[in-house]
Scaffold this active site. Sequence first.
Site, PDB file in Angstrom:
ATOM      1  N   LYS A 680       0.850  -1.195   0.000  1.00 53.40           N
ATOM      2  CA  LYS A 680       0.000   0.000   0.000  1.00 53.40           C
ATOM      3  C   LYS A 680       0.878   1.234   0.000  1.00 53.40           C
ATOM      4  O   LYS A 680       1.409   1.649   1.031  1.00 53.40           O
ATOM      5  CB  LYS A 680      -0.915   0.033   1.240  1.00 53.40           C
ATOM      6  CG  LYS A 680      -2.036   1.089   1.102  1.00 53.40           C
ATOM      7  CD  LYS A 680      -2.549   1.598   2.416  1.00 53.40           C
ATOM      8  CE  LYS A 680      -1.760   2.772   2.922  1.00 53.40           C
ATOM      9  NZ  LYS A 680      -1.795   3.967   2.047  1.00 53.40           N
ATOM     10  N   GLU A 761       9.400   2.828  11.010  1.00 52.35           N
ATOM     11  CA  GLU A 761      10.364   3.943  10.995  1.00 52.35           C
ATOM     12  C   GLU A 761       9.541   5.218  11.005  1.00 52.35           C
ATOM     13  O   GLU A 761       8.723   5.441  10.110  1.00 52.35           O
ATOM     14  CB  GLU A 761      11.262   3.851   9.762  1.00 52.35           C
ATOM     15  CG  GLU A 761      12.509   4.721   9.858  1.00 52.35           C
ATOM     16  CD  GLU A 761      12.278   6.133   9.344  1.00 52.35           C
ATOM     17  OE1 GLU A 761      12.038   7.028  10.192  1.00 52.35           O
ATOM     18  OE2 GLU A 761      12.338   6.351   8.123  1.00 52.35           O
ATOM     19  N   CYS A 795      13.632  11.629   6.002  1.00 47.97           N
ATOM     20  CA  CYS A 795      13.551  11.204   7.408  1.00 47.97           C
ATOM     21  C   CYS A 795      14.803  11.633   8.161  1.00 47.97           C
ATOM     22  O   CYS A 795      14.753  11.947   9.345  1.00 47.97           O
ATOM     23  CB  CYS A 795      13.438   9.683   7.498  1.00 47.97           C
ATOM     24  SG  CYS A 795      12.259   8.942   6.364  1.00 47.97           S
ATOM     25  N   GLU A 890       9.085  17.390  15.021  1.00 45.40           N
ATOM     26  CA  GLU A 890       9.462  17.143  13.638  1.00 45.40           C
ATOM     27  C   GLU A 890       8.613  18.012  12.714  1.00 45.40           C
ATOM     28  O   GLU A 890       7.383  17.978  12.771  1.00 45.40           O
ATOM     29  CB  GLU A 890       9.280  15.667  13.275  1.00 45.40           C
ATOM     30  CG  GLU A 890       9.787  15.349  11.879  1.00 45.40           C
ATOM     31  CD  GLU A 890       9.663  13.871  11.524  1.00 45.40           C
ATOM     32  OE1 GLU A 890      10.574  13.350  10.864  1.00 45.40           O
ATOM     33  OE2 GLU A 890       8.658  13.252  11.909  1.00 45.40           O
TER      34      GLU A 890
END
Length: 1001
Positions: A680, A761, A795, A890
Site C-alpha cells: 500500500k 520507521e 527522514c 518534527e
Amino acid sequence: MVAPAIKPQTDPLHYEAKTLAIATALLGATREKKNLFAQMRDQMRWDDKIMDFAMANPGLKVQLFRFIDALPALRSKPEIARHLQEYLSADEVELPNVLKGLLNFTDPDSAPGKLAATTVAPAVETLAYRYISGEKMDQAIKAIERMRKDKLTFTMDLLGEAVITEEEAQAYLQRYLDIMAQLSNAAKNWKTIDAIDVAEGRELSKVQVSVKLTAFYSQFDPLDEAGSRAGVSDSIRTLLRRAQELGVMVHFDMEQYKYKDLTLAILKDILLEDEFRQRDDIGVTLQAYLQDSYEDLQDLVTWAKQRGTPVSVRLVKGAYWDQETITARQNDWPSPVYSQKVSTDANFERMTRLLLENHEYLYAAIGSHNVRSQAYAMAIAEELHIPKRNIELQVLYGMADKLAKTLADQGYRVRVYTPFGELIPGMSYLIRRLLENTANSSFLRQNLEDTPVETLLAAPEFAEEDLAGEQGGHGDWEPPFPNAADTDYAIAVKRTEAFAALKAVRQQIGQRYSPIIDGEAVNTEAFFDSVNPSNPKELIGKVGMASQEQAERAIAVAKAAFPAWAATPAKERANILRRAADIMEARRHELNAWIVLEVGKPLGQADPETSEAIDFCRFYADEMERLDGGYAYDYPGETNRYRYFPHGIGLVISPWNFPLAITTGMTVASLVAGNCTLMKPAENSSVIGAKIAEILYEAGIPKGVLQFLPAKGSTVGAYMVEHPDIHMITFTGSRAVGCRIYAEAAQLRPGQKHLKRVVAEMGGKNGIIIDESADLDQAVQGVVYSAFGYSGQKCSACSRVMVVESVYDTFMHRLVEATRSLQVGIAEDPGTFVGPVVDAAAQAKIKEYIEKGNQEATLALEMPAPDTGYFVGPTVFTDVAPDAVIAQEEIFGPVLAVIRVKDFDEALTVANNTDYGLTGGLYSRTPSHIDRVQNEFAVGNLYINRSITGAIVSRQPFGGFKMSGVGSKAGGPDYLLQFLEPRHVSENVQRQGFAPIEGVD
C-alpha cells in the site's frame, strides 16, 4: 572552416639521448650538498623535523598532517597542546624520542603543554610560508621581487575559503580585480628583465594571475550546464576585460575531474567570442594524471587551429589523485586517474611532445619538479628550435627553488606558481604540498634520498593495468557489497539521457492506475488525483483507491498463495529480485523522471534513490541466500539445525518521501523471505508504486504473491492493519500513525492465532553539532545539504544545529548566505536545489511551524518561493532555545533551528534532549570529541564530518530508536530476520547405539 590535421608525433626515442644529457646536468646542479653547519642548522629547525618525521613514519605522517589541518582553527595554547597530544598519541603512531619528550605533559594548560604549543605551532607556520608567499600583499610583492632578482617570473593564486555562497563568489572576483590592480601598480617599478619579460622583441606582461573558474559561481554543477555557464561567464568576461586594461595575463586552473569538461567547454566558447579571440595572454590547465587528458589536448590543438590565436596550456601532473581515487571508489565509478605514478609520468611526456610539436597553435607551460620531465621538454624545444615566447617552464613556490634557478640559467623563462592568502583557507593547499613532498613516489623525495641517477632518469612507461584501460573505480580494493553506481552527470551523454527521459515521461502522465489483485487490475469507485507538486494543475496519474472489500479479497488471495511461495526455493526468490534490479537499472532515467514529477524531488537527489532501490533488491537477494543456509550445531549422535521460515502475509505501508527506494526495500524484503505481500503506497506517490509493482511482476513475482493496493490509509489501511490474517506490518511514516499501528497490531483479534510483528520507521528531530575545531567549509555545506536537500523532507534531514559559541557568528553568517544562494524552483529544472513540498497540507503545516518560530526565536532568513505549486522557501531561525517547539517537534520541511551552546559538552546534551533517535552529525577535528559522540550521541545513524542524509545500502544501514521507530536497520545484515521465523530441529541419529563419528573409521 576545417582545422588543419594534428601533426603526427615524432618517435619518442628521437628525443631520448638529449633528454638524458640535459637531465643528468640538471640533476648534478640541483642535488643538495650540505656542509656540516647546514646539517646542524637543519637539526635545530622544527619545520625541517616535521618533514623528516612524516617521511620516516607513515602512521605519524597521517596524524601529523591531520593536526596541521586543524591547527589554524585552534585559538589557544592549551587547545593546541591538547590536539597535538590527542593526534600523536594514537596507537598507529611511532613517536621519535624528541616528540615523546615534547608530549610528556598531563595538563595542556601547564607550562610543558604551553611549551609544546609554542614549539610546534610556529614551526608549522614557518613550514606554511615555505609554500605560501604571504598573508598580505606587501609580503607577496616582496617575495615576487626576490624571485625577479633570480630571473624568475610568477603567477599568483589567491588562497581562499571554498566558495559556497554567492557573496563569496562576488568577493572572489573582486579580490582578483584588486590583486591585479595592486600587482600592476607594483610592476610599474620593476625593471624589465629580458629573460622573463621579453620574447622575440615583444614585451610580455610582468603580471600573471591564476584563477579557479568554479569559484565565480557557488552553485556550479555540471548537471545544470546552462545555469553554471550563466553563473560564471559574466565574471570571466569582467576579469578578462580588466586584465586587458591592466596588461595582466590570466590563467585558468583545473580542479576536480567532475568540473573538467564543463570548464573547458565554457572557456573554449568564451575565447572564441570576437572580443577575446585575438587574446594570446590567456591560459588553461590540463592534468596528465587523468586518463582522458591526452584526448583533451588533441581537442585543444584542433580548437586552437580554428581559433587562430594561441592560448597557453599549463601541463601539470595533477594534485588531487587521492581525492579522485576515493571519489571513484565511493561512487562505484570508473577511476578517471591513472592507477600508477609512472603512467602519469609517461602520459605527461606524451602530452609534452604533442603540445610542443604544435607550439605555433598552443603555447606550452610545463609544470613539474621532476628533472626528467623538464629535461624532456627542453630537449624537444631545442630540437625543434621553439621560439622563446612559445614555451616556459613552471614550478611551485618553495618546492624546487634550486631547479627553478638552474632552468632560468639555461635561458628559459621560468614561472613560479605563487599562492597568496591567509593560512586558514590556505591549509588545504599546504597539506597537498606536504603530501607531495613526502610521498614515496615523489621525485623530490627520491632525489633527496639519493635514489640512483639511472632510476630517477629512466624513461617512464605506462603500467600494464593502465595500458589495458582498466578503469574500475575500486582498483585492487573490493567493496563488501557492490552498490549500484549513481549517474555521473558530469558526463554530457548522461545529462542528455536524463533530460530525454523527463520529456518522454511527461508524454505518459495523466493515465489511470488501478489496484492489482491476483495479477489483475480491478475497478474502483474512488480515485485519487496524484499531481505534480511543482505545478498542481498537472495530473501525474489518476489512481484507483481500493475498497475494504477489495482489501479483504486481496488478503484471501495472498493467504491462498502463501504455501507455494513459502516452498519456492530461496535462490529462485532471490533471482527474481536480481531481475527486478536489472530492470530498474535499465529504466533508471525513466524512474528518476517519475520521482521528479510525482513527488517533486530534484533530479540530482532522485537518482541516488533509484540506486538505493536497486541495491535493496540485490542486497536482500544475497542476504536471503545467506540466511537460507541456516546453522548447524552437530554433536556425535545428534544433528542440530537452525533454519528460517516466512511468517505468512506481510502488509507494507510505504511513504511518499522515498517512494521508490523505501517502498521497494520494504516490499522485496518481505517477498524474498517468502511472505506474500500487500503493498500500500502513500496516496500521493501511488503512480511510482504502480511502477514498482509492474517491475516486480515483470521480474517474475507470481500474481497471487504480490497485491498492489493503493488505498486510503485512515480507512482501508487501518482495516488491513487490524485484520487477523496479517502477520507482519512494515511501516514508514509519521510518529502519530506509526504509534497507532503499533498499538492496533498488539490487539488480538477473533480468529487470530499469532502475534503481529511491526517494523516502523517514524522520523526524527535530527541534529548536527559544530564544535570549535570544525572545518567550517565542510560544516556549512554539510548542514545546508542535510537541511534543505529535498526541501527537508527526508527522514534523516537536519532540523537542528548546535554550534559552539566561539565559531557561532562566523558559522551563522556563512550558513545564511549559503542558504540564500540556493535556487528554489520546479523540481525538473536542473538548477533547482530546493523544490516543492509534497502537497498543500504539508505546505500549510510547515508554514504554521514557521509562524511558531517567529514567536519563539529570531528569523535569520526566509527565502522567497514561487507562488504556483506547493513551495516553502528555506527558513533559518537563530537564538533558538533547546526546548523550543521548533527545536523539539518534527517539521518535515525546509526549516532549520540554530542553537548556540557554550561548549561541546552542552552541545551533546542538547543534541540528545529529544524524543527521537534517528540521525545525528558532528563536524569536528578534535579526536576526543569524535570518540565521545560514537558512544554518547544517541542516534541510530551517526555521521562525522559529512552530511547526515543519503544512507547507502549495506554501507550505512538505516534506522533509529526511541520515537524514531522500532525494528532493525534497513539495508543491514539483520533486517531480513524480522521477516522470518527461526526454527530449530534436533535429531537423534543413533540406531541401536550406533552412529557415525566423524574422523573415525
